[in-house]
Design a protein around this motif. Structure first.
Motif, PDB file in Angstrom:
ATOM      1  N   ALA A  30      36.487  45.953  44.698  1.00 27.81           N
ATOM      2  CA  ALA A  30      36.735  44.594  44.208  1.00 27.81           C
ATOM      3  C   ALA A  30      35.480  44.006  43.572  1.00 27.81           C
ATOM      4  CB  ALA A  30      37.204  43.714  45.358  1.00 27.81           C
ATOM      5  N   SER A  31      35.716  43.068  42.666  1.00 30.59           N
ATOM      6  CA  SER A  31      34.616  42.432  41.942  1.00 30.59           C
ATOM      7  C   SER A  31      33.742  41.612  42.867  1.00 30.59           C
ATOM      8  CB  SER A  31      35.176  41.518  40.861  1.00 30.59           C
ATOM      9  OG  SER A  31      35.999  42.243  40.004  1.00 30.59           O
ATOM     10  N   ASP A  32      34.321  41.184  43.987  1.00 29.58           N
ATOM     11  CA  ASP A  32      33.551  40.336  44.883  1.00 29.58           C
ATOM     12  C   ASP A  32      32.667  41.143  45.835  1.00 29.58           C
ATOM     13  OD1 ASP A  32      35.465  41.415  46.483  1.00 29.58           O
ATOM     14  OD2 ASP A  32      36.617  39.558  46.730  1.00 29.58           O
ATOM     15  N   LEU A  44      39.572  48.191  47.925  1.00 29.14           N
ATOM     16  CA  LEU A  44      38.934  46.953  47.452  1.00 29.14           C
ATOM     17  C   LEU A  44      37.729  46.610  48.323  1.00 29.14           C
ATOM     18  CD1 LEU A  44      42.196  44.961  46.704  1.00 29.14           C
ATOM     19  CD2 LEU A  44      40.483  45.641  45.022  1.00 29.14           C
ATOM     20  N   LEU A 118      48.790  44.939  38.625  1.00 24.85           N
ATOM     21  CA  LEU A 118      49.540  44.460  39.784  1.00 24.85           C
ATOM     22  C   LEU A 118      50.974  45.002  39.757  1.00 24.85           C
ATOM     23  CD1 LEU A 118      48.974  42.727  42.158  1.00 24.85           C
ATOM     24  CD2 LEU A 118      49.744  40.732  40.879  1.00 24.85           C
ATOM     25  N   LEU A 122      53.032  47.528  42.593  1.00 20.11           N
ATOM     26  CA  LEU A 122      54.266  47.218  43.316  1.00 20.11           C
ATOM     27  C   LEU A 122      55.130  48.475  43.370  1.00 20.11           C
ATOM     28  CD1 LEU A 122      56.313  45.210  44.567  1.00 20.11           C
ATOM     29  CD2 LEU A 122      57.154  44.826  42.266  1.00 20.11           C
TER      30      LEU A 122
ATOM     31  N   LYS B 170      32.826  35.712  41.193  1.00 19.31           N
ATOM     32  CA  LYS B 170      33.113  36.881  42.035  1.00 19.31           C
ATOM     33  C   LYS B 170      34.313  36.635  42.952  1.00 19.31           C
ATOM     34  CE  LYS B 170      29.597  39.748  43.696  1.00 19.31           C
ATOM     35  NZ  LYS B 170      28.373  39.900  44.505  1.00 19.31           N
ATOM     36  N   VAL B 171      34.316  35.432  43.549  1.00 20.80           N
ATOM     37  CA  VAL B 171      35.404  35.098  44.484  1.00 20.80           C
ATOM     38  C   VAL B 171      36.747  35.105  43.743  1.00 20.80           C
ATOM     39  CG1 VAL B 171      36.411  33.249  45.881  1.00 20.80           C
ATOM     40  CG2 VAL B 171      33.990  33.812  46.107  1.00 20.80           C
ATOM     41  N   ARG B 173      37.585  36.552  40.773  1.00 23.48           N
ATOM     42  CA  ARG B 173      37.985  37.898  40.351  1.00 23.48           C
ATOM     43  C   ARG B 173      38.502  38.710  41.543  1.00 23.48           C
ATOM     44  NH1 ARG B 173      35.701  40.207  35.606  1.00 23.48           N
ATOM     45  NH2 ARG B 173      34.729  38.657  34.281  1.00 23.48           N
ATOM     46  N   GLY B 174      37.778  38.572  42.665  1.00 22.33           N
ATOM     47  CA  GLY B 174      38.211  39.283  43.878  1.00 22.33           C
ATOM     48  C   GLY B 174      39.607  38.844  44.287  1.00 22.33           C
ATOM     49  N   ALA B 175      39.833  37.523  44.216  1.00 23.32           N
ATOM     50  CA  ALA B 175      41.153  37.009  44.627  1.00 23.32           C
ATOM     51  C   ALA B 175      42.254  37.567  43.737  1.00 23.32           C
ATOM     52  CB  ALA B 175      41.153  35.486  44.576  1.00 23.32           C
ATOM     53  N   GLU B 177      42.148  40.469  42.191  1.00 19.20           N
ATOM     54  CA  GLU B 177      42.327  41.887  42.527  1.00 19.20           C
ATOM     55  C   GLU B 177      43.004  42.079  43.875  1.00 19.20           C
ATOM     56  OE1 GLU B 177      38.334  43.271  42.213  1.00 19.20           O
ATOM     57  OE2 GLU B 177      38.290  42.915  40.050  1.00 19.20           O
ATOM     58  N   ARG B 178      42.735  41.113  44.746  1.00 20.30           N
ATOM     59  CA  ARG B 178      43.292  41.274  46.100  1.00 20.30           C
ATOM     60  C   ARG B 178      44.673  40.632  46.232  1.00 20.30           C
ATOM     61  NH1 ARG B 178      39.341  42.995  49.642  1.00 20.30           N
ATOM     62  NH2 ARG B 178      37.242  42.939  48.786  1.00 20.30           N
ATOM     63  N   THR B 179      45.318  40.354  45.132  1.00 16.91           N
ATOM     64  CA  THR B 179      46.690  39.842  45.183  1.00 16.91           C
ATOM     65  C   THR B 179      47.641  41.006  45.474  1.00 16.91           C
ATOM     66  OG1 THR B 179      46.161  38.123  43.593  1.00 16.91           O
ATOM     67  CG2 THR B 179      48.487  38.662  43.886  1.00 16.91           C
ATOM     68  N   ILE B 181      51.728  42.306  46.130  1.00 15.83           N
ATOM     69  CA  ILE B 181      53.173  42.021  46.073  1.00 15.83           C
ATOM     70  C   ILE B 181      53.898  43.171  46.773  1.00 15.83           C
ATOM     71  CG2 ILE B 181      55.185  41.759  44.587  1.00 15.83           C
ATOM     72  CD1 ILE B 181      53.326  40.588  42.488  1.00 15.83           C
ATOM     73  N   GLY B 182      54.516  42.861  47.899  1.00 15.20           N
ATOM     74  CA  GLY B 182      55.345  43.860  48.582  1.00 15.20           C
ATOM     75  C   GLY B 182      54.637  45.158  48.884  1.00 15.20           C
ATOM     76  N   MET B 183      53.643  45.080  49.774  1.00 14.85           N
ATOM     77  CA  MET B 183      52.934  46.316  50.137  1.00 14.85           C
ATOM     78  C   MET B 183      53.873  47.291  50.822  1.00 14.85           C
ATOM     79  SD  MET B 183      49.339  44.857  51.450  1.00 14.85           S
ATOM     80  CE  MET B 183      48.398  46.340  51.659  1.00 14.85           C
ATOM     81  N   VAL B 197      41.308  37.128  50.128  1.00 15.34           N
ATOM     82  CA  VAL B 197      40.177  36.758  49.282  1.00 15.34           C
ATOM     83  C   VAL B 197      38.909  36.932  50.116  1.00 15.34           C
ATOM     84  CG1 VAL B 197      40.306  34.305  49.896  1.00 15.34           C
ATOM     85  CG2 VAL B 197      39.240  34.989  47.755  1.00 15.34           C
ATOM     86  N   GLN B 198      37.850  37.346  49.408  1.00 15.72           N
ATOM     87  CA  GLN B 198      36.571  37.524  50.109  1.00 15.72           C
ATOM     88  C   GLN B 198      35.702  36.308  49.819  1.00 15.72           C
ATOM     89  OE1 GLN B 198      35.143  41.237  50.806  1.00 15.72           O
ATOM     90  NE2 GLN B 198      33.987  40.036  52.261  1.00 15.72           N
ATOM     91  N   LEU B 199      35.486  35.501  50.861  1.00 17.30           N
ATOM     92  CA  LEU B 199      34.628  34.329  50.670  1.00 17.30           C
ATOM     93  C   LEU B 199      33.217  34.676  51.126  1.00 17.30           C
ATOM     94  CD1 LEU B 199      36.986  31.476  51.927  1.00 17.30           C
ATOM     95  CD2 LEU B 199      36.564  32.245  49.587  1.00 17.30           C
ATOM     96  N   LEU B 204      36.465  38.316  54.546  1.00 14.34           N
ATOM     97  CA  LEU B 204      37.829  38.528  54.050  1.00 14.34           C
ATOM     98  C   LEU B 204      38.809  37.576  54.757  1.00 14.34           C
ATOM     99  CD1 LEU B 204      38.602  40.566  51.918  1.00 14.34           C
ATOM    100  CD2 LEU B 204      39.345  42.109  53.728  1.00 14.34           C
TER     101      LEU B 204
END
Lengths: 570, 289
Positions: A30-32, A44, A118, A122, B170-171, B173-175, B177-179, B181-183, B197-199, B204
């Motif tokens: 991840a970018s963070d 990530l 994304l 899925l 960074k936060v 972009r991370g958010a 990427e870390r989205t 949907i239906g894992m 999200v990584q704060l 995390l």
């Protein structure tokens, strides 16, 4: 902590150095992240580096494949020279550098896209569960074929495997084909299906049943009724197994009335049976089996008489008024008047279904004593031996006249016995005593045969012998033991009824009355199978299919009937 | 307006199926009661034979609908008949059992058939309910179009994010990427949001409906004193709100689509399983006749 991080990409020649300040160094895609690895194989967030008591420590997040010195790790203390691999990235712990807590060298290789779209991430529906409709279909079908077809089939086709498979708890056997429980009577067969189902795809054979049921008899004569299909009937037509609830005997009357509703059509003149299709509305009047004495053959014949006949008479030849005996004010007994009931003479058999036959010695002699001389009230004559009575009486009275001390007045007296001398009656005196005894015996016989003891119950005829002596003949008596032998009647369930509800004994003055209940009497409580307010009564409740008077099903007649019929018989 | 398969040809197949059910019940009630009703009586054999043929035919729909050249009726007609005769099969097969059940392959076949029929009935219900709701949720858009909207949203967010400080960038972009949907399948069925999200200060955290990242941005907005940055943050918050709505719409789309199809997981495999069990049932009954 203060870390020196040297980073080098695959194609770059030299390291790029930077200083990291913070409590936690994060590595991931991840970018963070503090160290961003552009590799899809790296999660990530992959792992974290922290300082623990001056030593660098690695913690792996989740369960990614992270290797420390080529061994999978979830976290460890790090020493200079340790190599950490995650995806295409390798992190080497360097010797500490002055002014830094630790130093790391990171080699990465750009591989794939930085992030996945994304939409691509899925993974739709079932794919995420690893189950497909096709895969599940094959799995279920294969499982069912294996457990419900193959394993039971081995039991059927491989006799050697039969018992081992049946014994194994975990392996399904042909029990999974069992469509319902066996009747209680057949439970000893257990799970041995082949005991009855001998050949695959062939119906259970009658002979298989008859192997055990050896005493089962035919319904009707196979010779008289060869065309009605009794020979082809299967046991299993009426005796259906594996039903739940289990009812091994088919009680429904249609199996009977199919033929007996129109019995004349197929039996033609070979039967006197009346058609019957229902107990309540279409049942002939009951018939009783009477015993009729045949003078010619001096024997008893059975005669079937319908209760509907007006001039029907019992022919037991006994004289017996039920009404006198059942007089509510009592009847003269041996010692006093007694009020009698049915049970005084009619005793229930063991089991309570029917009654023991009435016998003179057991049931009548309590009052009807066969005494013949009031001076000797304890002496009785034998019953049923009419032709012996006169000799017995003559012997009895001869003893009285010849030796008794105590005879009636006017008898000849004997000389007193003297010691040392045998007393002998004079011949003339003896002759006179015997004549007297004979006369006494005849008068007694005349009385008991014609007026008292015998004549009370029996018809006695007097005749004269060639020598001019009178002789008596008692008409033989035979009481009916089973009035309705073609049906089965159990008194026990009817025990709460009074006897008089069905048997009109109190109104019967003569023994020729037939006291059996008529059809109408039974129909007052018993109805047909469709009856709403009566006891539903099927044929099989009173009649039996297997007729004990017919031959055994198991045997020559049954199995070889066609050849017999095609042979000598017209 | 297209005619539903349920009312195809004035419900011709409903009428045939009803007739079949009525005849079956009549046959069952009127049969010779000399033995208890069971699958082996004459009526039982007749009902069983009809039910077996029906099962083979019902499963044949899978072939017929793929056979585009066939002119044996229309697929719509077949589907209509499939539904109504499938419901009728419940009655025919239940009467065939004579209401005798046990732990055996015969009852197994019945239960599997029942599962297939009941899942099919759910399918009919789902097809009458979910397509409309899917349309309402997505405003008539296909799912791909929804994802295109999301991509456009993300592009705007990334462009704006570049104007913010490195840490905030960074936060955000991370958010993105870390989205998630239906894992998992269950997540898809429940529209579960497992985004994170990584704060920098908290590590995390869950970012359900983009709430955590929004709160983070609000905190920055409150602490900041740069007017330009404040305006950018405001716009970012608006974008994040739109993104959250779009995501929940996609998740709902996934959920409804799965609910529309979930019955097929039971219907198809269990139909084959029932067919296998019924075949064994027939073989077993005649092996041990």
């Amino acid at each position: 902590m203060r870390l020196l991080i040297k980073t080098k990409l695959k194609n770059e020649e030299s390291f790029q150095e930077r200083t990291f300040l913070g409590a936690l160094l994060r590595l991931g895609r991840a970018s963070d992240q503090d160290i961003v690895i552009e590799d899809e194989a790296v999660p990530l967030s992959c792992c974290e580096f922290s300082l623990d008591a001056g030593e660098l420590r690695l913690s792996v997040l989740g369960k990614p494949l992270v290797f420390l010195n080529n061994k999978k790790t979830l976290g460890a203390r790090l020493r200079p020279g340790d190599k950490i691999n995650a995806g295409s990235c390798q992190v080497t712990v360097l010797e500490p550098v002055d002014g830094y807590d630790a130093a790391l060298a990171v080699f990465t290789e750009r591989r794939g896209r930085k992030t996945t779209e994304l939409q691509d991430s899925l993974r739709e529906s079932l794919a995420t569960t690893g189950v497909s409709k096709r895969g599940l279909s094959w799995l279920l079908v294969a499982g069912i074929l294996l457990t419900c077809l193959l394993a039971p089939l081995l039991v059927v086709l491989e006799p050697e495997l039969r018992e081992p498979i049946r014994a194994a708890v975990m392996i399904p056997d042909d029990g999974v084909w069992d469509s319902g429980p066996l009747h209680n009577a057949h439970r000893t067969i257990g799970d041995n299906c082949s005991a009855c189902h001998e050949t695959p795809f062939v119906k259970v054979q009658n002979n298989t049943c008859l192997n055990c049921h050896q005493q089962i008899t035919h319904h009707a004569s196979m010779f008289r009724f060869p065309d009605v299909g009794l020979g082809e009937a299967r046991c299993a037509t009426c005796h259906v197994e594996h039903n739940n609830p289990s009812a091994l005997i088919n009680k429904d009357s249609r199996g009977c009335t199919n033929c007996h509703g129109d019995v004349a059509t197929f039996a033609e003149t070979k039967t006197t049976l009346a058609p019957v299709s229902d107990f309540e509305f279409s049942h002939p009047e009951f018939k009783v089996s009477l015993q009729v004495y045949d003078q010619k053959f001096a024997g008893w014949n059975t005669q079937r008489v319908s209760l509907s006949e007006t001039n029907k008479q019992d022919s037991s030849q006994l004289k017996f008024p039920h009404d006198v005996h059942l007089n509510p004010e009592g009847i003269e007994g041996r010692d006093a008047r007694v009020v009698m009931g049915c049970a005084d003479c009619h005793q229930v058999e063991m089991g309570g279904a029917s009654y023991e036959p009435v016998r003179m010695e057991k049931d009548c002699s309590g009052c009807h004593q066969l005494t013949f001389d009031t001076d000797f009230p304890k002496r009785q004559l034998p019953h049923g031996e009419a032709n012996l009575l006169v000799p017995i009486l003559e012997e009895f009275y001869a003893r009285q006249t010849l030796v008794s001390q105590d005879l009636e007045p006017g008898r000849p007296t004997f000389p007193a016995q003297r010691p040392g001398k045998v007393t002998r009656m004079e011949a003339a005196l003896r002759e006179q005593a015997l004549v007297m005894a004979k006369r006494k015996a005849r008068s007694t016989a005349e009385m008991i045969f014609e007026e008292t003891t015998c004549a009370i119950c029996h018809d006695v005829t007097r005749s004269t012998t060639d020598t001019g002596q009178p002789s008596w003949t008692v008409l033989p008596v035979k009481l009916v033991a089973t009035w309705m032998p073609k049906s089965i009647f159990d008194h026990k369930p009817h025990a709460d009824q009074s006897c008089g509800d069905c048997h009109q004994a109190k109104a019967s003055a003569v023994a020729t009355d037939i006291l059996m209940p008529t059809l109408a009497s039974c129909q007052s409580c018993h109805g047909s199978e469709h009856s709403r307010n009566k006891v539903i009564s099927e044929c099989i409740d009173c009649h039996r299919f297997h007729n004990p008077n017919q031959g055994l099903m198991r045997g020559r007649e049954f199995s070889s009937l066609p050849t017999v019929l095609n042979g000598a018989k017209p | 307006m297209t005619e539903s398969f349920l009312v195809h040809r004035s419900m011709r197949w409903l009428r045939w199926a009803s007739l079949l059910v009525v005849l079956s019940i009549f046959g069952y009630v009127a049969q010779d009661p000399s033995v208890d009703p069971n699958g082996g009586s004459p009526v039982g054999y007749a009902l069983g034979g009809v039910a077996a043929i029906m099962m083979f035919w019902l499963i044949w729909l899978g072939r017929r609908k793929r056979d585009y050249l066939s002119d044996v009726g229309t697929v719509k007609g077949w589907t209509s008949a499939h539904v109504y005769l499938g419901v009728a099969l419940i009655f025919v097969a239940t009467l065939h059992t004579g209401f005798q059940f046990g732990a055996n392959v015969h009852t197994l076949a019945y239960i599997l058939m029942l599962l297939v029929c009941l899942s099919g009935i759910y399918g009919v219900w789902a097809y009458s309910r979910y397509p409309l709701r899917i349309n309402e949720n997505s405003r008539g858009k296909m799912r791909a179009a929804l994802f295109e909207d999301l991509k456009e949203e993300d592009r705007q967010i990334v462009r704006l994010s570049n104007q913010l400080g490195e840490e905030v960038d960074k936060v955000i972009r991370g958010a993105l990427e870390r989205t998630e949907i239906g894992m998992s399948y269950f997540d898809q069925l429940t529209a579960k949001d497992r985004s994170s999200v990584q704060l920098p200060d908290k590590g995390l955290c869950s970012n359900r409906d983009m709430k955590t990242v929004a709160e983070y941005l609000v905190k920055h907005l409150q602490n900041g004193d740069n007017a330009d940055e404040a305006e950018a943050l405001q716009r970012m918050l608006t974008l994040m709100g739109r993104r959250a709505r779009l995501l929940s719409r996609i998740r709902e789309d996934v959920r409804l689509t799965e609910l529309l199809r979930i019955w097929l997981i039971v219907h198809i495999p269990f139909a084959f399983a029932a067919l296998a069990a019924v075949t064994i049932h027939i073989i077993a009954v005649f092996i041990y006749w």
